[in-house]
Design a protein around this motif. Structure first.
Motif, PDB file in Angstrom:
ATOM      1  N   HIS A 225       9.341  12.086  12.536  1.00  0.00           N
ATOM      2  CA  HIS A 225       9.771  11.166  13.590  1.00  0.00           C
ATOM      3  C   HIS A 225      11.115  10.512  13.299  1.00  0.00           C
ATOM      4  CE1 HIS A 225       6.188  11.321  16.092  1.00  0.00           C
ATOM      5  NE2 HIS A 225       5.469  11.367  14.980  1.00  0.00           N
TER       6      HIS A 225
ATOM      7  N   ASP B 166       0.312  12.803   4.308  1.00  0.00           N
ATOM      8  CA  ASP B 166       0.464  13.160   5.722  1.00  0.00           C
ATOM      9  C   ASP B 166       1.255  12.106   6.484  1.00  0.00           C
ATOM     10  OD1 ASP B 166      -0.630  15.686   5.901  1.00  0.00           O
ATOM     11  OD2 ASP B 166      -2.671  14.947   6.207  1.00  0.00           O
ATOM     12  N   GLN B 167       1.102  10.847   6.129  1.00  0.00           N
ATOM     13  CA  GLN B 167       1.876   9.794   6.785  1.00  0.00           C
ATOM     14  C   GLN B 167       3.361   9.912   6.441  1.00  0.00           C
ATOM     15  OE1 GLN B 167       0.716   7.559   9.097  1.00  0.00           O
ATOM     16  NE2 GLN B 167       2.882   7.146   9.407  1.00  0.00           N
ATOM     17  N   VAL B 168       3.662  10.262   5.197  1.00  0.00           N
ATOM     18  CA  VAL B 168       5.060  10.467   4.789  1.00  0.00           C
ATOM     19  C   VAL B 168       5.667  11.620   5.589  1.00  0.00           C
ATOM     20  CG1 VAL B 168       6.567  11.128   2.873  1.00  0.00           C
ATOM     21  CG2 VAL B 168       4.682   9.538   2.483  1.00  0.00           C
ATOM     22  N   LYS B 169       4.912  12.711   5.736  1.00  0.00           N
ATOM     23  CA  LYS B 169       5.396  13.866   6.508  1.00  0.00           C
ATOM     24  C   LYS B 169       5.594  13.488   7.976  1.00  0.00           C
ATOM     25  CE  LYS B 169       2.968  17.135   3.575  1.00  0.00           C
ATOM     26  NZ  LYS B 169       1.878  18.139   3.547  1.00  0.00           N
ATOM     27  N   ARG B 170       4.640  12.747   8.527  1.00  0.00           N
ATOM     28  CA  ARG B 170       4.725  12.325   9.928  1.00  0.00           C
ATOM     29  C   ARG B 170       5.952  11.441  10.141  1.00  0.00           C
ATOM     30  NH1 ARG B 170       0.070  10.067   9.986  1.00  0.00           N
ATOM     31  NH2 ARG B 170      -1.002  12.032  10.293  1.00  0.00           N
ATOM     32  N   ASP B 171       6.158  10.483   9.245  1.00  0.00           N
ATOM     33  CA  ASP B 171       7.323   9.597   9.353  1.00  0.00           C
ATOM     34  C   ASP B 171       8.624  10.384   9.207  1.00  0.00           C
ATOM     35  OD1 ASP B 171       5.565   7.497   9.680  1.00  0.00           O
ATOM     36  OD2 ASP B 171       5.799   6.738   7.631  1.00  0.00           O
TER      37      ASP B 171
ATOM     38  N   ASN C 252       0.821  -1.207   0.000  1.00  0.00           N
ATOM     39  CA  ASN C 252       0.000   0.000   0.000  1.00  0.00           C
ATOM     40  C   ASN C 252       0.853   1.254   0.000  1.00  0.00           C
ATOM     41  OD1 ASN C 252      -2.328  -1.558   0.163  1.00  0.00           O
ATOM     42  ND2 ASN C 252      -2.172  -1.669   2.385  1.00  0.00           N
ATOM     43  N   ARG C 253       0.360   2.263  -0.674  1.00  0.00           N
ATOM     44  CA  ARG C 253       1.034   3.561  -0.670  1.00  0.00           C
ATOM     45  C   ARG C 253       0.644   4.336   0.565  1.00  0.00           C
ATOM     46  NH1 ARG C 253       1.642   6.174  -6.563  1.00  0.00           N
ATOM     47  NH2 ARG C 253       3.847   5.948  -6.339  1.00  0.00           N
ATOM     48  N   ARG C 254       1.609   5.029   1.145  1.00  0.00           N
ATOM     49  CA  ARG C 254       1.309   5.876   2.295  1.00  0.00           C
ATOM     50  C   ARG C 254       0.732   7.195   1.789  1.00  0.00           C
ATOM     51  NH1 ARG C 254       6.838   6.407   5.310  1.00  0.00           N
ATOM     52  NH2 ARG C 254       7.472   6.720   3.174  1.00  0.00           N
ATOM     53  N   ASP C 255      -0.205   7.754   2.539  1.00  0.00           N
ATOM     54  CA  ASP C 255      -0.735   9.053   2.150  1.00  0.00           C
ATOM     55  C   ASP C 255       0.301  10.130   2.475  1.00  0.00           C
ATOM     56  OD1 ASP C 255      -0.956   9.216   4.900  1.00  0.00           O
ATOM     57  OD2 ASP C 255      -3.004   9.961   4.899  1.00  0.00           O
TER      58      ASP C 255
END
Length: 67
Positions: free
Chosen positions: A24, A16-21, A11-14
């Motif tokens: 962190h 916002d998830q890429v930014k969050r990762d 699955n591709r990350r959205d």
């Protein structure tokens, strides 16, 4: 029929998830001036930091209809 080699895919990350990762894991922050979650002072701070680090944004031309 497989279109990707084994181990590739999923699955591709959205965005916002890429930014969050990125925040962190890499301690990097990606912020849009148009993010509705920010207040005006927060957007202004982001704009000022961006200009300090990378220079001013190009001026937006005002579009006038009929002229």
């Amino acid at each position: 029929m497989r279109f990707t080699p084994k181990g590739y895919g999923g699955n591709r990350r959205d965005p916002d998830q890429v930014k969050r990762d990125g925040w962190h894991e890499q301690h990097m922050l990606a912020v849009s001036l148009d993010d509705h979650r920010l207040t005006w002072p927060e957007r202004e701070l982001v704009r000022q930091l961006g200009e300090k680090l990378y220079g001013k944004l190009p001026a937006l031309r005002e579009v006038r209809h009929g002229r």
